[in-house]
Design a protein around this motif. Sequence first.
Motif, mmCIF file in Angstrom:
data_model
loop_
_atom_site.group_PDB
_atom_site.id
_atom_site.type_symbol
_atom_site.label_atom_id
_atom_site.label_comp_id
_atom_site.label_asym_id
_atom_site.label_seq_id
_atom_site.Cartn_x
_atom_site.Cartn_y
_atom_site.Cartn_z
ATOM 1 N N ARG A 30 0.789 -1.226 0.000
ATOM 2 C CA ARG A 30 0.000 0.000 0.000
ATOM 3 C C ARG A 30 0.826 1.283 0.000
ATOM 4 N NH1 ARG A 30 -5.542 -0.590 1.233
ATOM 5 N NH2 ARG A 30 -5.959 -2.695 1.928
ATOM 6 N N LEU A 41 -20.013 -7.271 9.449
ATOM 7 C CA LEU A 41 -19.690 -8.539 10.104
ATOM 8 C C LEU A 41 -20.319 -9.711 9.357
ATOM 9 C CD1 LEU A 41 -20.117 -7.513 13.859
ATOM 10 C CD2 LEU A 41 -18.025 -7.502 12.482
ATOM 11 N N GLN A 47 -18.396 -10.272 6.143
ATOM 12 C CA GLN A 47 -17.094 -10.894 6.349
ATOM 13 C C GLN A 47 -17.223 -12.388 6.641
ATOM 14 O OE1 GLN A 47 -13.756 -10.172 6.421
ATOM 15 N NE2 GLN A 47 -14.123 -8.226 5.403
ATOM 16 N N PHE A 69 -14.767 -1.728 5.731
ATOM 17 C CA PHE A 69 -14.160 -3.042 5.485
ATOM 18 C C PHE A 69 -14.278 -3.421 4.004
ATOM 19 C CE2 PHE A 69 -15.591 -3.134 9.882
ATOM 20 C CZ PHE A 69 -14.573 -3.787 10.556
ATOM 21 N N LEU A 95 -5.654 -0.534 7.570
ATOM 22 C CA LEU A 95 -5.206 -0.377 6.179
ATOM 23 C C LEU A 95 -3.796 0.174 6.088
ATOM 24 C CD1 LEU A 95 -8.331 0.778 4.164
ATOM 25 C CD2 LEU A 95 -7.684 -1.479 4.986
ATOM 26 N N ASP A 137 -4.342 3.556 12.816
ATOM 27 C CA ASP A 137 -4.696 2.519 13.772
ATOM 28 C C ASP A 137 -6.212 2.300 13.746
ATOM 29 O OD1 ASP A 137 -4.469 0.696 15.871
ATOM 30 O OD2 ASP A 137 -4.635 2.263 17.396
ATOM 31 N N ASP A 138 -6.699 1.694 12.660
ATOM 32 C CA ASP A 138 -8.145 1.587 12.467
ATOM 33 C C ASP A 138 -8.806 0.664 13.485
ATOM 34 O OD1 ASP A 138 -8.086 3.206 10.100
ATOM 35 O OD2 ASP A 138 -7.247 1.494 9.044
ATOM 36 N N ASP A 139 -8.058 -0.223 14.082
ATOM 37 C CA ASP A 139 -8.624 -1.179 15.042
ATOM 38 C C ASP A 139 -9.830 -1.912 14.476
ATOM 39 O OD1 ASP A 139 -6.781 -1.025 17.120
ATOM 40 O OD2 ASP A 139 -7.691 0.764 17.964
ATOM 41 N N LEU A 140 -9.696 -2.319 13.221
ATOM 42 C CA LEU A 140 -10.734 -3.132 12.582
ATOM 43 C C LEU A 140 -10.717 -4.548 13.142
ATOM 44 C CD1 LEU A 140 -10.128 -2.110 8.837
ATOM 45 C CD2 LEU A 140 -11.877 -1.210 10.401
ATOM 46 N N VAL A 141 -11.729 -5.302 12.792
ATOM 47 C CA VAL A 141 -11.837 -6.691 13.225
ATOM 48 C C VAL A 141 -10.690 -7.501 12.598
ATOM 49 C CG1 VAL A 141 -13.283 -8.753 13.057
ATOM 50 C CG2 VAL A 141 -14.320 -6.524 13.564
ATOM 51 N N VAL A 142 -10.023 -8.280 13.422
ATOM 52 C CA VAL A 142 -8.898 -9.086 12.948
ATOM 53 C C VAL A 142 -9.356 -10.052 11.842
ATOM 54 C CG1 VAL A 142 -9.251 -10.858 14.732
ATOM 55 C CG2 VAL A 142 -6.991 -10.562 13.695
ATOM 56 N N GLY A 143 -8.496 -10.214 10.851
ATOM 57 C CA GLY A 143 -8.808 -11.167 9.792
ATOM 58 C C GLY A 143 -9.617 -10.591 8.647
ATOM 59 N N THR A 144 -9.834 -9.300 8.677
ATOM 60 C CA THR A 144 -10.633 -8.709 7.603
ATOM 61 C C THR A 144 -9.767 -8.128 6.478
ATOM 62 O OG1 THR A 144 -10.765 -6.629 8.833
ATOM 63 C CG2 THR A 144 -12.574 -8.194 9.118
ATOM 64 N N VAL A 145 -8.490 -7.937 6.722
ATOM 65 C CA VAL A 145 -7.630 -7.358 5.677
ATOM 66 C C VAL A 145 -6.322 -8.154 5.498
ATOM 67 C CG1 VAL A 145 -6.491 -5.287 4.802
ATOM 68 C CG2 VAL A 145 -8.553 -5.062 6.198
ATOM 69 N N PHE A 147 -11.955 -1.643 17.909
ATOM 70 C CA PHE A 147 -12.931 -0.582 18.176
ATOM 71 C C PHE A 147 -14.090 -0.725 17.174
ATOM 72 C CE2 PHE A 147 -11.278 2.915 21.026
ATOM 73 C CZ PHE A 147 -10.162 2.251 21.483
ATOM 74 N N GLU A 187 -20.450 -1.383 14.912
ATOM 75 C CA GLU A 187 -20.891 -2.776 14.910
ATOM 76 C C GLU A 187 -21.291 -3.206 16.324
ATOM 77 O OE1 GLU A 187 -17.910 -1.894 13.186
ATOM 78 O OE2 GLU A 187 -19.202 -1.796 11.409
ATOM 79 N N ALA A 212 -18.823 -8.701 16.939
ATOM 80 C CA ALA A 212 -17.477 -8.450 16.395
ATOM 81 C C ALA A 212 -16.449 -9.367 17.055
ATOM 82 C CB ALA A 212 -17.093 -6.982 16.592
#
Lengths: 330, 330, 330, 330
Positions: B233, B312, B315, C132, D232, D236-244, D270, D274, D279
């Motif tokens: 990226r 969710l 995903q 996402f 991304l 520090d987006d703190d997205l759900v693990v395993g989504t990217v 975070f 959701e 999550a």
Amino acid sequence: MTDLPRFGAGLWHFASYVDRYAVDGYAPPVTTLEAIARAGEVGDLSVVDLNYPFTDGVGIDEVKDALAAAGLQAIGITPEIYLRRFSRGAFTNPDPAVRAAALGQMHEAAGVVRELGADYVKIWPGQDGCDFPFHVDHRELWKLAVDGMRELAGAHPDLRFAIEYKPREPRVKMTWDSAARSILGIQQIGLDNVGVLLDFGHALYGGESPADSAQLLIDHGLLYGMDVNDNLRGWDDDLVVGTVHLTEIFEFFHTLRKNSWEGVWQLDQFPFREDSVEAARLSIRFLKALHRALDELDVAALQEAQSRQDALAAQRIVQDALLSCMAGNR
Amino acid sequence: MTDLPRFGAGLWHFASYVDRYAVDGYAPPVTTLEAIARAGEVGDLSVVDLNYPFTDGVGIDEVKDALAAAGLQAIGITPEIYLRRFSRGAFTNPDPAVRAAALGQMHEAAGVVRELGADYVKIWPGQDGCDFPFHVDHRELWKLAVDGMRELAGAHPDLRFAIEYKPREPRVKMTWDSAARSILGIQQIGLDNVGVLLDFGHALYGGESPADSAQLLIDHGLLYGMDVNDNLRGWDDDLVVGTVHLTEIFEFFHTLRKNSWEGVWQLDQFPFREDSVEAARLSIRFLKALHRALDELDVAALQEAQSRQDALAAQRIVQDALLSCMAGNR
Amino acid sequence: MTDLPRFGAGLWHFASYVDRYAVDGYAPPVTTLEAIARAGEVGDLSVVDLNYPFTDGVGIDEVKDALAAAGLQAIGITPEIYLRRFSRGAFTNPDPAVRAAALGQMHEAAGVVRELGADYVKIWPGQDGCDFPFHVDHRELWKLAVDGMRELAGAHPDLRFAIEYKPREPRVKMTWDSAARSILGIQQIGLDNVGVLLDFGHALYGGESPADSAQLLIDHGLLYGMDVNDNLRGWDDDLVVGTVHLTEIFEFFHTLRKNSWEGVWQLDQFPFREDSVEAARLSIRFLKALHRALDELDVAALQEAQSRQDALAAQRIVQDALLSCMAGNR
Amino acid sequence: MTDLPRFGAGLWHFASYVDRYAVDGYAPPVTTLEAIARAGEVGDLSVVDLNYPFTDGVGIDEVKDALAAAGLQAIGITPEIYLRRFSRGAFTNPDPAVRAAALGQMHEAAGVVRELGADYVKIWPGQDGCDFPFHVDHRELWKLAVDGMRELAGAHPDLRFAIEYKPREPRVKMTWDSAARSILGIQQIGLDNVGVLLDFGHALYGGESPADSAQLLIDHGLLYGMDVNDNLRGWDDDLVVGTVHLTEIFEFFHTLRKNSWEGVWQLDQFPFREDSVEAARLSIRFLKALHRALDELDVAALQEAQSRQDALAAQRIVQDALLSCMAGNR
């Protein structure tokens, strides 16, 4: 006004370049001797850092003569441990024979440092690292990097070795990638003749504050050298210094002066499409203006503002000095 | 199971590379004919996009023969408007004579497209743009870019021209830098034979969602072609597809299928230090697995989740398909 | 010396802030009326852009009085379509009832624009977008964004609507994310009362050249307004203007002057830990220096250099003007 | 199949959030006790890391009861040294009285660790750092950071202190910003009860390879804990693990297993928009699949490929395991 610093440049500043698109080169090839002559034309340079090996057929005596004719001295020698043979790594190459060949070339470079009376061997292990997730065993890779540097520097206790870290390129992920990581590695090496050459642009695009990195290296006694350029923080663009990050380059030099660091102000730029002599002249004109700005900076007031972490007061003081520095020049 | 797509690759995938450090190249030079032979070795490729001019001394009949021998067809021709002569720009070069020379080379490439029965002239103006603040007059630069493309495409109403946008490199800032900007420019051109080749990695490191960019281009009738690879990226690393961004490449292909876009799945990778045939094979193995995953994706459930913008739920559906796609392969 | 421009600020410049860590706020809450009073204290501001709704219990007449007392006029009204109710989107919310509520609030804001005699409704749809991969149907999302803006602007043909694009935050990916995408969307809307408010920092951290984006918007007749600040290119830091990107902000204002764009020079800054009045004063002091630098810039020589795309010559001219601009100030 | 690890989460995963736009919060406030109950609902969590102070009026006995009722234990306590009072820094605040107050709160948190039998005090000094060039004296700032941690940890030799580094946010530049810098600082502290909590996302968007950082910390005996999420790479987006970043999270856990690191697999996410329980469930479902993939990974073949730094061979092995891991799940 304080005395001007000595100015220098990587000799590659005066080379021509290729990249993966302009494979026929941005300009015709330039030999070591021609590059030295160009460096001499700039008029304000005192020292250069030379790639080694020199152009095919050029001997060290010719280099000495060329340097003398150009009024230049060698500050460092940079072995080209990033050419094809070492494209999968120098210190960290998976093949022991290639690692040995890389060390061999660096030992030769050490000899050239002695012959030219330079200050250091500059180690820039751009091919050491990895490209993909799961590409390497990270512990093993780091061990190779550290052990190799120890072997090299240990063999030449009379010389100094300056590692130039960089986050990436040509490797997607380089082994010596940051100021802090470099200090850690040097501590593991455990020798007192290994330090760091801090490239302003490398720090900047690695997300560091170059001034903070300079301070950290000075506090560890490891700032062997530095060079400057500019970029857009996303890549090692090696643009002409002073074209983008005026405030941060000013903070960088302020930090050096505050610590009485008195080394050479060196250029590490890649003027792909520009005249390299003119690019160097513009750079040094800017650096002289910056030097004047340092003289004008109200350091006492700045320290007072910084002691309160008063960003607005500090900026006011900085803008007064920086944005007036060219006034006397016109 | 749905039919597999046709696979293709830029012929440069099978070349050797130089960059500004490994100036002697990561491997010995590879001729056009050798690269075609390598592409044929992959075993799953149907088409290639060829750089033009071909290696010195190689004629079009030899290329035709080599393609036939390798079981390949030409999908596109990419004129090399990024070599030394055009290093200060092709369409946007400040020198009218160089602009004319660039157009001349592109006209030749158009002829080659006709002779080889390819689908399009691929225009990748990597040297068009600027490097420094204040470097150019932005209006003038954009006008040169648009007018030049109009002149080119207008001269060949029987052919299609696919612009491959990219944020930067080799220019610090490229003229055709994003999907939206490319659509704007094509609207200004006002011809119906100009479209876009969407490079997954260019979209990704330009901060776009590649799936969103594909949708936008399709909705404007402009998605002439696409190619894939991967990166971190921050740069156009041209890594092997499927090594980093699994979910986003899956979303990209899902978007193509949802829109019944049935073009070739092409590779645009630079395996600097890898065997290029093996790199292509690994890529296609992955793309086949992704194709299976598309077959297994519960599209109705996904659409329902997306209609509620339920990240969710979406995903969960995606992971079920994507993370099972290799199971049948072992 | 040319006349100074009018200066302005988003009223939020004088608010206090919370973020996801300092959930108790960086300072006590500030009401609409208090913020107006602070804006008045700056001394150089002529106009403000006001968030709507105002603080609970504050009526429009009170706002009028406060503005008059502070010597300010309203330039724009920014409906707060990014609070909790709209956190899953305003125009692009999956729930039609929420979309209707968002439009309702924007219609109200349009009424306030009329009552206060402001120039435009500022639309900043920060919650419109996705987070996402696979989160949304990209075509549907974009259609909602465009159709909603058309419905809004179509209902108020006597008013102007300025969309402020931004790459991301609070959404990981925003719908109106770039200058080019905004122009595309406005063309799809097909009304002549929708334009763009260009935020210097948004362009910068989105990888655009802010000067280029300004030129592109002007060339499409869409530059309704602009505001300035600074950042480190990786995030919308909303730092004080002139603290990092001196050359690029100078190029930005040069581009505006070259095009005779004569709107207000507005601030959009978030001085989280600073005194907001002092932050504005430092900003305007800098902008006045920049205005002097524009007067001193040798525009003819610059144009000549740019016509040759001579980056070094251009930089020399620029440094002469920019780095002398504070000299007369001390 | 190997035993599953214990799973955990930061309690803030189950809170509601505000940011600088949705100042009224993405959802109604959630008390400490409610958050514990939600964590219990997930069904697979064994431990939580609790912010301290708890919600007003909630005593430690209530927390103990709530944890017991939810089937949870405390793994760490995170003092909230990033609220308003400490917004200009905790350890590095320019005001000694505020530094003392921050230490006071951390001492209290240490007491809570003892009472709850937790593993460590988690120190996340998000407000320690700077925002602007020239903002601070870098040496002084770093000294305050190091000395303060020494004073804190030295006062509690029976406890462990885990520093969670992060490049930035809320500060534009944080003091403890990388794995290597944290190790350096801990060496300067000179105590054996200070280590690191490695956040996968912090490493990722700081330009590190999370697997490499984990290895480096393990090799220094400093990996006290870790947590996961996704982003991304730019924030520090703190997205759900395993989504990217599927491959890199897999490499991260492979590195932990290879080193027999047997701590808790924690979530630091975070889910702004959701359902937080859902999550967490999706995350753990993914982590269980990843755990299966680790069981299926051909480690011997991978090591062999890595010993040759054969990226293609390694990827093939990895894809076979990773892209089949959900197959048994449907």
